[in-house]
Design an enzyme around this catalytic site. Structure first.
Site, PDB file in Angstrom:
ATOM      1  N   ASN A  10     -51.006  20.488  12.279  1.00 48.29           N
ATOM      2  CA  ASN A  10     -51.326  21.765  11.659  1.00 48.29           C
ATOM      3  C   ASN A  10     -52.847  21.841  11.608  1.00 48.29           C
ATOM      4  O   ASN A  10     -53.471  21.181  10.794  1.00 48.29           O
ATOM      5  CB  ASN A  10     -50.719  21.807  10.243  1.00 48.29           C
ATOM      6  CG  ASN A  10     -51.152  23.038   9.462  1.00 48.29           C
ATOM      7  OD1 ASN A  10     -51.722  23.974  10.029  1.00 48.29           O
ATOM      8  ND2 ASN A  10     -50.877  23.034   8.164  1.00 48.29           N
ATOM      9  N   LYS A  12     -54.657  24.291  10.769  1.00 50.66           N
ATOM     10  CA  LYS A  12     -55.153  25.165   9.689  1.00 50.66           C
ATOM     11  C   LYS A  12     -56.267  26.068  10.240  1.00 50.66           C
ATOM     12  O   LYS A  12     -56.163  26.521  11.371  1.00 50.66           O
ATOM     13  CB  LYS A  12     -55.613  24.318   8.496  1.00 50.66           C
ATOM     14  CG  LYS A  12     -54.558  23.289   8.093  1.00 50.66           C
ATOM     15  CD  LYS A  12     -54.829  22.627   6.784  1.00 50.66           C
ATOM     16  CE  LYS A  12     -53.703  21.650   6.482  1.00 50.66           C
ATOM     17  NZ  LYS A  12     -53.790  21.035   5.164  1.00 50.66           N
ATOM     18  N   HIS A  95     -46.377  27.227   3.996  1.00 52.92           N
ATOM     19  CA  HIS A  95     -47.260  26.089   3.692  1.00 52.92           C
ATOM     20  C   HIS A  95     -47.815  26.256   2.279  1.00 52.92           C
ATOM     21  O   HIS A  95     -48.074  27.381   1.843  1.00 52.92           O
ATOM     22  CB  HIS A  95     -48.392  26.024   4.723  1.00 52.92           C
ATOM     23  CG  HIS A  95     -49.178  24.763   4.603  1.00 52.92           C
ATOM     24  ND1 HIS A  95     -50.169  24.615   3.669  1.00 52.92           N
ATOM     25  CD2 HIS A  95     -49.079  23.583   5.257  1.00 52.92           C
ATOM     26  CE1 HIS A  95     -50.662  23.379   3.768  1.00 52.92           C
ATOM     27  NE2 HIS A  95     -50.014  22.736   4.731  1.00 52.92           N
ATOM     28  N   GLU A  97     -50.648  25.936   1.120  1.00 52.54           N
ATOM     29  CA  GLU A  97     -51.914  26.689   1.041  1.00 52.54           C
ATOM     30  C   GLU A  97     -51.639  28.189   1.074  1.00 52.54           C
ATOM     31  O   GLU A  97     -52.358  28.972   0.454  1.00 52.54           O
ATOM     32  CB  GLU A  97     -52.847  26.259   2.189  1.00 52.54           C
ATOM     33  CG  GLU A  97     -53.427  24.878   1.919  1.00 52.54           C
ATOM     34  CD  GLU A  97     -53.689  24.048   3.162  1.00 52.54           C
ATOM     35  OE1 GLU A  97     -53.762  24.612   4.271  1.00 52.54           O
ATOM     36  OE2 GLU A  97     -53.806  22.811   3.010  1.00 52.54           O
ATOM     37  N   GLU A 165     -43.821  18.428   1.783  1.00 54.37           N
ATOM     38  CA  GLU A 165     -45.234  18.145   1.581  1.00 54.37           C
ATOM     39  C   GLU A 165     -45.568  18.215   0.097  1.00 54.37           C
ATOM     40  O   GLU A 165     -45.793  19.314  -0.442  1.00 54.37           O
ATOM     41  CB  GLU A 165     -46.091  19.166   2.333  1.00 54.37           C
ATOM     42  CG  GLU A 165     -45.812  19.198   3.816  1.00 54.37           C
ATOM     43  CD  GLU A 165     -47.002  19.729   4.607  1.00 54.37           C
ATOM     44  OE1 GLU A 165     -47.528  18.984   5.425  1.00 54.37           O
ATOM     45  OE2 GLU A 165     -47.411  20.875   4.365  1.00 54.37           O
ATOM     46  N   GLY A 171     -54.309  16.768   2.049  1.00 48.71           N
ATOM     47  CA  GLY A 171     -55.764  16.763   2.185  1.00 48.71           C
ATOM     48  C   GLY A 171     -56.478  15.936   1.127  1.00 48.71           C
ATOM     49  O   GLY A 171     -57.696  16.019   0.984  1.00 48.71           O
ATOM     50  N   SER A 211     -51.511  13.855   3.942  1.00 45.01           N
ATOM     51  CA  SER A 211     -52.360  12.681   4.219  1.00 45.01           C
ATOM     52  C   SER A 211     -51.655  11.623   5.068  1.00 45.01           C
ATOM     53  O   SER A 211     -51.904  10.433   4.921  1.00 45.01           O
ATOM     54  CB  SER A 211     -52.881  12.065   2.914  1.00 45.01           C
ATOM     55  OG  SER A 211     -53.670  13.009   2.207  1.00 45.01           O
TER      56      SER A 211
HETATM   57  P1  PGA Z   1     -53.111  16.698   5.592  1.00 46.92           P
HETATM   58  O1  PGA Z   1     -52.378  18.118   5.661  1.00 46.92           O
HETATM   59  O2  PGA Z   1     -52.441  15.823   6.634  1.00 46.92           O
HETATM   60  O3  PGA Z   1     -54.551  16.988   5.914  1.00 46.92           O
HETATM   61  O4  PGA Z   1     -52.915  16.169   4.214  1.00 46.92           O
HETATM   62  C1  PGA Z   1     -50.999  18.192   5.855  1.00 46.92           C
HETATM   63  C2  PGA Z   1     -50.576  19.635   5.837  1.00 46.92           C
HETATM   64  O5  PGA Z   1     -51.155  20.408   5.073  1.00 46.92           O
HETATM   65  O6  PGA Z   1     -49.663  20.055   6.577  1.00 46.92           O
END
Ligand code: PGA
Length: 248
Positions: A10, A12, A95, A97, A165, A171, A211
């Site tokens: 992803n 983003k 997601h 976010e 998630e 993140g 992560s």
């Molecule tokens: P990350 O993001 O691996 O940077 O923690 C995962 C995601 O948001 O899908």
């Protein structure tokens, strides 16, 4: 029941056409013998170029969102048919976010999921609890609600990928432990069994995300209910290939 593992990136709101093409060119030879399905979900504007860059490789290109209407007066939105026209196969939906910053709700997740399925795109439906919810013991309630509302009206659940998630792990560098991720994903599979049927639940691909990186992917992927990963930060570099090759 054997499920084929699925590792998706992803991006983003990262990468440009140039850096994206370069990364795909570098990743392609490193992931070509993968035993799992591989996808990179990229910003909409990069889709045509990334589809070209990934041509002839085993890297599929996905989108990061889709609108539920076929077409119409929805300024700034993108329809499933527009994605399909370029050869997109996957789309991330709901997601955290988007839930946190863009007003995404279980209801809009549901509408987008049904629209994706209708267009024969594979939705990667994201669910996960906040830190506060994990700490006050409401993780299972939150996930149950997200699954019940988000997957309402889905006919064939095996066509949906779920990404678990935990929001506190995204993140942050704070990954769920192998045991936490396994236990929660096993709960998700049981819940899908209740909502659909136990046999159907065995077919559903459930990814872990948050992560996940080159160092912790093996332990997570060794868990019986974890079928893959949704990778943010580590999908922006060659570490993504190490994750794809977690079984080598
Ligand atoms: P990350 O993001 O691996 O940077 O923690 C995962 C995601 O948001 O899908």
């Amino acid at each position: 029941m054997s499920r084929k593992a699925f590792i998706a990136g992803n991006w983003k709101m990262n990468m440009t056409a140039e850096s994206g093409k370069k990364l795909i060119k570098e990743l392609a030879p490193l992931v070509k013998d993968a035993n799992c399905d591989v996808a990179l979900c990229v910003p909409a504007i990069l889709i045509p170029e990334m589809i070209k860059a990934a041509e002839g490789t085993n890297i599929k290109i996905g989108a990061e969102n889709v609108h539920w209407a076929k077409s119409g007066a929805y300024t700034g939105e993108i329809s499933a048919d527009m994605l399909k026209e370029y050869g997109v196969e996957y789309v991330i939906i709901g997601h955290s976010e988007r839930r946190q910053y863009f007003g995404e709700t279980d209801e809009t997740v549901n509408k987008r999921t049904l629209a994706a399925l209708d267009a024969k795109l594979t939705p990667i439906v994201c669910i996960g609890e906040l830190l506060e919810e994990r700490e006050n013991g409401s993780t299972e309630n939150v996930l149950s609600r997200q699954l019940t509302e988000g997957l309402k009206g889905v006919d064939d659940i095996s066509k949906v990928v779920i990404a678990y998630e935990p929001v506190w792990a995204i993140g942050t560098g704070r990954t769920a432990t192998d045991e936490q991720a396994q236990e929660t994903i096993a709960f998700i599979r049981r819940k899908i069994g209740e909502l659909f049927c136990p046999e159907c639940a065995k077919k559903v691909i459930i990814q872990y995300g948050g992560s996940m990186n080159a160092g912790n992917c093996k332990g997570l992927m060794a868990q019986p209910d974890i079928d893959g990963g949704l990778i943010g930060g580590a999908s922006l570099k060659l570490d993504f290939a190490t994750i794809v090759n977690y079984d080598k």
